[in-house]
Design an enzyme around this catalytic site. Structure first.
Site, PDB file in Angstrom:
ATOM      1  N   HIS A 311       0.857  -1.197   0.000  1.00  0.00           N
ATOM      2  CA  HIS A 311       0.000   0.000   0.000  1.00  0.00           C
ATOM      3  C   HIS A 311       0.883   1.235   0.000  1.00  0.00           C
ATOM      4  CE1 HIS A 311      -3.191   2.799   1.155  1.00  0.00           C
ATOM      5  NE2 HIS A 311      -4.023   1.848   0.781  1.00  0.00           N
ATOM      6  N   ASP A 369      -7.873  -5.422   0.061  1.00  0.00           N
ATOM      7  CA  ASP A 369      -8.342  -6.313  -1.010  1.00  0.00           C
ATOM      8  C   ASP A 369      -7.954  -7.764  -0.813  1.00  0.00           C
ATOM      9  OD1 ASP A 369      -7.579  -3.514  -2.866  1.00  0.00           O
ATOM     10  OD2 ASP A 369      -9.592  -4.371  -2.793  1.00  0.00           O
TER      11      ASP A 369
HETATM   12  C1  SDX Z   1      -6.240   0.025  -2.873  1.00  0.00           C
HETATM   13  O1  SDX Z   1      -4.421   4.559  -1.971  1.00  0.00           O
HETATM   14  C2  SDX Z   1      -5.402   3.925  -1.360  1.00  0.00           C
HETATM   15  O2  SDX Z   1      -5.810   4.311  -0.296  1.00  0.00           O
HETATM   16  C3  SDX Z   1      -5.978   2.740  -2.123  1.00  0.00           C
HETATM   17  C4  SDX Z   1      -7.004   1.895  -1.369  1.00  0.00           C
HETATM   18  C5  SDX Z   1      -8.293   2.647  -1.113  1.00  0.00           C
HETATM   19  O3  SDX Z   1      -9.018   2.274  -0.182  1.00  0.00           O
HETATM   20  O4  SDX Z   1      -8.626   3.562  -1.919  1.00  0.00           O
HETATM   21  O5  SDX Z   1      -6.444   1.473  -0.136  1.00  0.00           O
HETATM   22  C6  SDX Z   1      -7.392   0.653  -2.182  1.00  0.00           C
HETATM   23  O6  SDX Z   1      -5.977   0.366  -3.991  1.00  0.00           O
HETATM   24  C7  SDX Z   1      -5.390  -0.963  -2.127  1.00  0.00           C
HETATM   25  C8  SDX Z   1      -4.163  -1.457  -2.977  1.00  0.00           C
HETATM   26  C9  SDX Z   1      -4.693  -2.585  -3.892  1.00  0.00           C
HETATM   27  N1  SDX Z   1      -3.606  -2.969  -4.853  1.00  0.00           N
HETATM   28  C10 SDX Z   1      -2.983  -4.157  -4.775  1.00  0.00           C
HETATM   29  O7  SDX Z   1      -3.148  -4.974  -3.869  1.00  0.00           O
HETATM   30  C11 SDX Z   1      -2.041  -4.431  -5.945  1.00  0.00           C
HETATM   31  C12 SDX Z   1      -0.690  -4.919  -5.418  1.00  0.00           C
HETATM   32  N2  SDX Z   1      -0.012  -3.801  -4.721  1.00  0.00           N
HETATM   33  C13 SDX Z   1       0.962  -3.029  -5.453  1.00  0.00           C
HETATM   34  O8  SDX Z   1       0.671  -2.862  -6.805  1.00  0.00           O
HETATM   35  C14 SDX Z   1       1.442  -1.806  -4.684  1.00  0.00           C
HETATM   36  O9  SDX Z   1       1.692  -2.221  -3.406  1.00  0.00           O
HETATM   37  C15 SDX Z   1       0.576  -0.559  -4.630  1.00  0.00           C
HETATM   38  C16 SDX Z   1       0.156  -0.116  -5.979  1.00  0.00           C
HETATM   39  C17 SDX Z   1      -0.634  -0.805  -3.786  1.00  0.00           C
HETATM   40  C18 SDX Z   1       1.406   0.527  -3.960  1.00  0.00           C
HETATM   41  O10 SDX Z   1       2.436   0.838  -4.828  1.00  0.00           O
HETATM   42  P1  SDX Z   1       3.560   1.897  -4.426  1.00  0.00           P
HETATM   43  O11 SDX Z   1       3.198   2.676  -3.227  1.00  0.00           O
HETATM   44  O12 SDX Z   1       3.919   2.656  -5.668  1.00  0.00           O
HETATM   45  O13 SDX Z   1       4.738   1.011  -3.933  1.00  0.00           O
HETATM   46  P2  SDX Z   1       5.934   0.537  -4.832  1.00  0.00           P
HETATM   47  O14 SDX Z   1       5.408  -0.024  -6.102  1.00  0.00           O
HETATM   48  O15 SDX Z   1       6.917   1.653  -4.904  1.00  0.00           O
HETATM   49  O16 SDX Z   1       6.509  -0.653  -3.912  1.00  0.00           O
HETATM   50  C19 SDX Z   1       7.656  -0.495  -3.149  1.00  0.00           C
HETATM   51  C20 SDX Z   1       8.423  -1.799  -3.365  1.00  0.00           C
HETATM   52  C21 SDX Z   1       8.785  -2.057  -4.827  1.00  0.00           C
HETATM   53  O17 SDX Z   1       9.916  -2.886  -4.805  1.00  0.00           O
HETATM   54  P3  SDX Z   1      11.410  -2.178  -5.016  1.00  0.00           P
HETATM   55  O18 SDX Z   1      11.311  -1.369  -6.316  1.00  0.00           O
HETATM   56  O19 SDX Z   1      11.606  -1.296  -3.797  1.00  0.00           O
HETATM   57  O20 SDX Z   1      12.365  -3.321  -5.095  1.00  0.00           O
HETATM   58  O21 SDX Z   1       7.573  -2.911  -2.979  1.00  0.00           O
HETATM   59  C22 SDX Z   1       7.346  -3.732  -4.132  1.00  0.00           C
HETATM   60  C23 SDX Z   1       7.654  -2.891  -5.354  1.00  0.00           C
HETATM   61  O22 SDX Z   1       8.048  -3.728  -6.438  1.00  0.00           O
HETATM   62  N3  SDX Z   1       5.938  -4.102  -4.081  1.00  0.00           N
HETATM   63  C24 SDX Z   1       5.467  -5.320  -4.296  1.00  0.00           C
HETATM   64  C25 SDX Z   1       4.085  -5.235  -4.086  1.00  0.00           C
HETATM   65  N4  SDX Z   1       3.761  -3.989  -3.772  1.00  0.00           N
HETATM   66  C26 SDX Z   1       4.906  -3.277  -3.774  1.00  0.00           C
HETATM   67  N5  SDX Z   1       6.091  -6.474  -4.624  1.00  0.00           N
HETATM   68  C27 SDX Z   1       5.288  -7.552  -4.764  1.00  0.00           C
HETATM   69  N6  SDX Z   1       3.950  -7.573  -4.572  1.00  0.00           N
HETATM   70  C28 SDX Z   1       3.320  -6.421  -4.244  1.00  0.00           C
HETATM   71  N7  SDX Z   1       2.009  -6.428  -4.062  1.00  0.00           N
END
Ligand code: SDX
Length: 434
Positions: A311, A369
């Site tokens: 998140h 989720d």
């Molecule tokens: C919702 O914003 C809100 O409030 C949203 C929400 C709401 O109520 O409105 O809470 C609802 O959208 C919840 C999120 C649902 N999405 C998912 O579950 C999809 C999987 N999650 C990711 O796509 C991700 O965690 C996000 C999109 C939710 C957040 O992305 P960020 O903040 O841009 O984080 P990031 O991509 O910079 O991640 C930091 C690191 C990265 O690795 P490095 O580059 O540091 O090596 O963590 C990794 C990412 O690759 N990472 C994940 C991951 N989420 C982040 N790796 C594997 N699986 C994941 N799910």
């Protein structure tokens, strides 16, 4: 309450004698903000924050999140207390008006929503324009946006009474539109909303009822649905809410703004994640395949994400995920579902991920989720409807944030800038000279 000046920061351009003092502003809770509105005028520079991870786009009194502590407050009330003690319509009143209603206010609000649940009869014909296998989110985007073609008497965003009616119409009609999108996809007749049923009960009735027999409400499912709606109602300036605010800042009508929010919510990185979690678990297939999947996730080249994890704000447990997990166990037990392989797999996935350095270092925890899809599947909701349900719940949050934007005297059209890294200015070259 509005933000208050709490100090200032001085910014100096290295190698020049140019500097400026930027005010610091503080709110009720959370970090202070540096007010950078005069930065470009004073120093000729922009700020850069792709994804707006460290940028406050507005002042708001609606929802507060503390990502490090895993705190979520609606108008100051903790989500744990509201999920246990309130109901979704009371939450709608609270998010829209700022305070919990007394009995008379609640009854009047309930009546106002109840008597707006029916759709203009001609909107029914809209559904026939879609393919039967259209994703219901495509139908939601289309039909909610099309409400602007029918409800002309509340398109004037500057009239408080028209804003109030638009809010009632959106909150009341999205469950009807959502249920009809599902019925259309399975070729069953639409059921009109009933005024004798509560909000969640009515939604489940229109989703699951058929004209051929009396509908029997299951109070366990209605209560679970009501709690799921509460958990999804609002969440500060997330992607879809920011989309609604940006659309609202241009003066677009409320139906267009909410349709824009629905479109943004659809993405798998946002509201589409609940559907993606079920697809992920189905693809993994068995608990024994989890370690292989986790290693794929850790391999950057695979571009595989653990859906339902991570998140932008929560770097601790998403408090909604905890409540959702508890509700999952309650609903499965009350439905007499002894073992649900998907839940077993999700819990094992959580156990493995939370003990793995890759996830610990990145502070990746289950979000709202991760468990919601398992409950919804147990309740008989088809996977394609999971994000639609999220949109039904979040409509009150979008409308409340839109209303706050329109009523904010300092609001202006949203228009971010950029760093330009394209070609420098150059002259046109005629085709025969290229
Ligand atoms: C919702 O914003 C809100 O409030 C949203 C929400 C709401 O109520 O409105 O809470 C609802 O959208 C919840 C999120 C649902 N999405 C998912 O579950 C999809 C999987 N999650 C990711 O796509 C991700 O965690 C996000 C999109 C939710 C957040 O992305 P960020 O903040 O841009 O984080 P990031 O991509 O910079 O991640 C930091 C690191 C990265 O690795 P490095 O580059 O540091 O090596 O963590 C990794 C990412 O690759 N990472 C994940 C991951 N989420 C982040 N790796 C594997 N699986 C994941 N799910």
């Amino acid at each position: 309450m509005t933000s208050k000046a709490t100090g200032s920061i001085t910014v100096t351009l290295d190698g020049s004698n140019k500097s400026t003092s930027l005010p610091l502003l503080g709110g009720t809770l959370g970090p202070q903000v540096a007010d950078i509105r005069k930065l470009y005028g004073d120093l000729g520079i922009f700020t850069y924050d792709p994804g707006y991870g460290a940028t406050a786009s507005c002042e708001s009194t609606i929802t507060y999140i503390d990502g490090d502590e895993g705190v979520l407050l609606y108008r100051g009330y903790p989500i744990e207390q509201l999920a246990e003690k309130s109901d979704f319509l009371e939450i709608c009143y609270l998010l829209l008006n700022g305070e919990l209603p007394d009995k008379a206010e609640y009854d009047a609000f309930h009546k106002g929503v109840t008597y707006h649940t029916m759709l203009h009869e001609q909107l029914k014909s809209f559904f026939n324009g879609f393919r039967r296998d259209a994703h219901p989110m495509a139908i939601m985007c289309g039909v909610v946006g099309a409400m602007a073609a029918f409800y002309h008497d509340n398109l004037n965003i500057n009239d408080p009474e028209q804003r109030r009616i638009a809010a009632f119409r959106l909150i009341a009609k999205v469950p009807t539109i959502a249920a009809w999108a599902y019925k259309y996809s399975i070729g069953q007749p639409f059921l009109y909303p009933r005024n004798d049923l509560g909000y969640a009960e009515n939604f489940l009735y229109m989703l699951n009822g058929v004209p051929a027999e009396e509908y029997v409400n299951n109070p366990i499912l209605s209560r679970a649905m009501d709690r799921i709606l509460i958990l999804h109602a609002d969440h500060e300036q997330n992607a879809s809410t920011s989309t609604v605010r940006l659309a609202g800042s241009t003066g677009a009508n409320p139906f267009a703004c909410i349709a824009a929010g629905i479109a943004a919510l659809w993405g798998p990185a946002h509201g589409g994640a609940n559907e993606a979690v079920l697809k992920m678990l189905a693809e993994i297939g068995d608990v024994k395949n989890i370690p292989q999947f986790i290693s794929e996730v850790k391999d950057k080249n695979s571009h595989t994400k653990l859906m339902g994890f991570g998140h932008r704000v929560y770097k601790n447990f998403d408090p909604r995920a905890k409540i959702m997990k508890e509700t999952c166990h309650e609903v499965l037990a009350e439905l007499g579902i002894k073992d649900e392989p998907l839940l077993d797999m999700a819990m094992e996935m959580e156990r493995i991920a939370l003990s793995d350095d890759y996830f610990i270092q990145r502070k990746l925890y289950p979000n709202v989720d991760f468990y919601s899809g398992i409950i919804l599947k147990a309740m008989g909701i088809p996977t394609s409807m999971f994000t639609v349900l999220f949109a039904v719940a979040r409509t009150v949050g979008w409308v409340s944030q839109w209303k706050e934007l329109i009523e904010d005297p300092s609001q202006r059209i949203g228009r971010p800038r950029q760093i330009y890294t394209g070609a420098p200015a150059r002259d046109f070259v005629p085709m025969d000279k290229r």
